[in-house]
Design a protein around this motif. Sequence first.
Motif, short mmCIF file in Angstrom:
data_model
loop_
_atom_site.label_atom_id
_atom_site.label_comp_id
_atom_site.label_asym_id
_atom_site.label_seq_id
_atom_site.Cartn_x
_atom_site.Cartn_y
_atom_site.Cartn_z
N ARG A 209 124.31 62.38 57.01
CA ARG A 209 124.61 60.77 56.50
C ARG A 209 124.95 59.86 57.35
O ARG A 209 125.59 59.95 58.35
N LYS A 210 124.72 58.50 57.09
CA LYS A 210 125.14 57.54 57.90
C LYS A 210 126.69 57.38 57.49
O LYS A 210 126.89 57.41 56.28
N GLU B 231 128.29 66.14 56.21
CA GLU B 231 129.10 66.41 54.82
C GLU B 231 128.99 68.06 54.67
O GLU B 231 127.85 68.35 54.57
N LEU C 140 126.92 53.59 54.24
CA LEU C 140 125.76 54.01 53.46
C LEU C 140 124.67 52.92 53.12
O LEU C 140 123.63 53.41 52.93
N ASP D 7 119.80 56.67 45.33
CA ASP D 7 120.09 57.79 44.95
C ASP D 7 119.17 58.37 44.00
O ASP D 7 118.49 57.71 43.31
N MET E 100 121.90 58.58 52.90
CA MET E 100 121.81 60.10 53.29
C MET E 100 120.66 60.37 54.40
O MET E 100 119.65 59.62 54.17
N SER F 52 131.25 60.96 49.99
CA SER F 52 129.85 60.82 49.49
C SER F 52 129.61 60.56 48.11
O SER F 52 130.64 61.14 47.55
N GLU G 68 127.23 58.62 62.49
CA GLU G 68 126.75 59.46 61.36
C GLU G 68 127.80 60.55 61.23
O GLU G 68 128.72 60.78 61.74
N TYR H 4 121.28 60.45 48.22
CA TYR H 4 121.82 59.47 48.00
C TYR H 4 121.40 58.31 49.14
O TYR H 4 121.24 58.66 49.89
N ILE I 122 116.04 57.68 56.69
CA ILE I 122 117.59 57.41 55.62
C ILE I 122 117.01 57.09 54.25
O ILE I 122 115.97 56.07 54.35
N ARG J 239 124.73 68.30 54.33
CA ARG J 239 123.99 67.19 54.35
C ARG J 239 124.60 66.35 55.70
O ARG J 239 125.42 66.52 56.16
#
Length: 654
Positions: free
Chosen positions: A637-638, A628, A641, A542, A571, A366, A625, A568, A538, A635
């Motif tokens: 995230r995809k 993190e 990104l 950032d 995310m 990330s 997904e 970000y 999403i 976190r």
Amino acid sequence: MSTPPKILRNIAIIAHVDHGKTTLVDKLLVQAGTFAKHQHIAERMMDTNDLERERGITILAKNCSIRYGDAHINIVDTPGHADFGGEVERVLGMVDGVLLLVDAVEGPMPQTRFVTLKALKLGLSPIVVVNKVDRPGARPEWVVNQTFELFDRIGATEEQLDFPVVYASALNGWATLDVNVAKAASERGGRSQGPKGASPRDRAEADNAVGAAPGGSGEADQAPANADMRPLFETILAHVPAPVGDPGEPLQFQIAALDYSSYVGRLGIGRIRRGRLAAGQEVAVLNGPLAEGQVAPKARITQIFAFAGMERVPVESAQAGDIVLVTGIDELAIGTTLAAVETPEALPPIMVDEPTLSMYFQVNTSPLAGRDGKYVTSRNLRDRLAKEMLTNVALRVEGTGDTDSFLVSGRGELHLTILIENMRREGYELAASRPRVVLREIGGVASEPFELLSVDVEEVHQGAVMEAIGPRRGDLTNMESDSRGRARLEYRIPARGLIGFQGEFMNLTRGTGLMSHVFDGYAPLKGEIPDRRNGVLISAEDGEAVAYALWKLQERGRMFVSPGDKLYEGMIIGIHSRDNDLVVNPIKGKQLTNVRSSGKDDAIALTPPIELTLEYAVEFIADDELVEVTPKSIRIRKRHLKEHERKKASREAA
Ligand SMILES: Nc1nc2c(ncn2[C@@H]2O[C@H](COP(=O)(O)OP(=O)(O)OP(=O)(O)O)[C@@H](O)[C@H]2O)c(=O)[nH]1
Ligand SMILES: [Mg+2]
């Protein structure tokens, strides 16, 4: 040992989660006089590591010992949560007897069955301890009958079926052989005044008196007078066989557990099968049988320690039957045999059930990677996982085509998330994928792991829970009402169907439901299990989350993030109320408009975000997904990104 005790017993304590094993060990340690009177004694003393204390569960099996009269009793406390079943399996080989604890209200539960099965297979004859007889609603006779039926169903021998029964209130520090005393305890609420040190005869009389006239004074906190753990100690001495093994034969000592100390390095814990062991002795180090003409590697033991209470005390020598720790050999693994140099014969390896669930552990890529972790590289991950493999017997780690990604398999979600939690506390960062069940080909048929699931719910929630389990392909095997407004349902269900179920179950039962499950076996794949998840929100950019932007987004779903959180592009910041994913901008500040008229400008009312725990995050994510994990943050995230990358990936998948 230097002065061998006249009597030696090695026992393990096994049970379903929370049935009171560690609490029982506390009382055995205290009443055997392991601690000086003035010493402050913590609750659940054997749960020594941080995560165990925080979560109130045992994760690692641990040894201690007590002196009772002339007897030295080595005790292994084991975890009850199904995910740590591998721990139970590996330590049972060290002992000659087990205390099987069963909750006096709940009776046998899925993990009771699992641990009993393992103990019976090894030929051990359990002592059944019906614990928590003080609890309101305790039903000790019913529990004994249920336990008998369980033993019978899973193929106990006549001898194993003829198990002795001890009734106990571990919390209050007493045990009894008399079911009437046990029943009276629940009626009274049964809190103990603690042992009074009366003679056994006085105690027997007192017990009888209590049994005859329960709660005469109307006081709800009277335990049987002068009661203590003696009936349990005596039952152990009478029913657990002394260890066999000839001290005169050549040494065989198998490592069943490992530990590490910064003073002495690696420590191996095990039970001496035969022969003698002395400090400074040279031994053959065997991992499996030797090939033709192969010479066994040799090493020298530095020190030997025996268990005395929770301490480890150095001893000069030990012999067959003893459970000891050795230092000085770095090449130890679980199952390693240390044998006489002249007769290097290995014991069979320690086998535990195969893992059923796997996750990818990947390098954290990330944009925020490396900000709070000390160990972030692929090499760091690989070394840490290799180290874990030495002690975590039920874990598997495989490389993948990608050097930055490892396939880690374990016995369940908790088994894997506890490892991740430990790693983040040590300063590691990583990204973890959605858990998947480990499929296998059995006789040419694609098969998946099945679990036995037991849920205990208020009857008003029963319908909703059954409706939720149906599409997850659970087959109802038993249903029972306790005629006090709660029902217990038992299912056989694909492990796949349980991924993500815990959270839903807690919602459906408003936190009042109890659920537990344990691996049952592999069987042919069941049909598809619908993924009824909402879409996600999403972040498009950032930056830092802005209160105003989050406030505007609230109508679209529930948030995971708070104002000021670093975000970000790619995310996941919240759950969309619809089923599609939506790219949003949580970073944009307030436009210069007349929003002020709402009067709420400086005190925007934000709904508190959903707290992202590791467990929640891992259950929540979809296949595309990642979670993190860093020492300070969780976190989600995809995997890809950028939106165009996601579109490309889904086109390729289709
Ligand atoms: N009422 C009552 N509660 C008990 C008794 N024994 C244990 N408990 C409670 O049950 C809970 C679980 O106890 P533990 O000793 O941690 O159970 P455990 O079997 O070691 O649990 P795991 O190691 O996680 O499987 C704690 O809250 C104890 O206080 C008992 O005799 N009576
Ligand atoms: Mg415990």
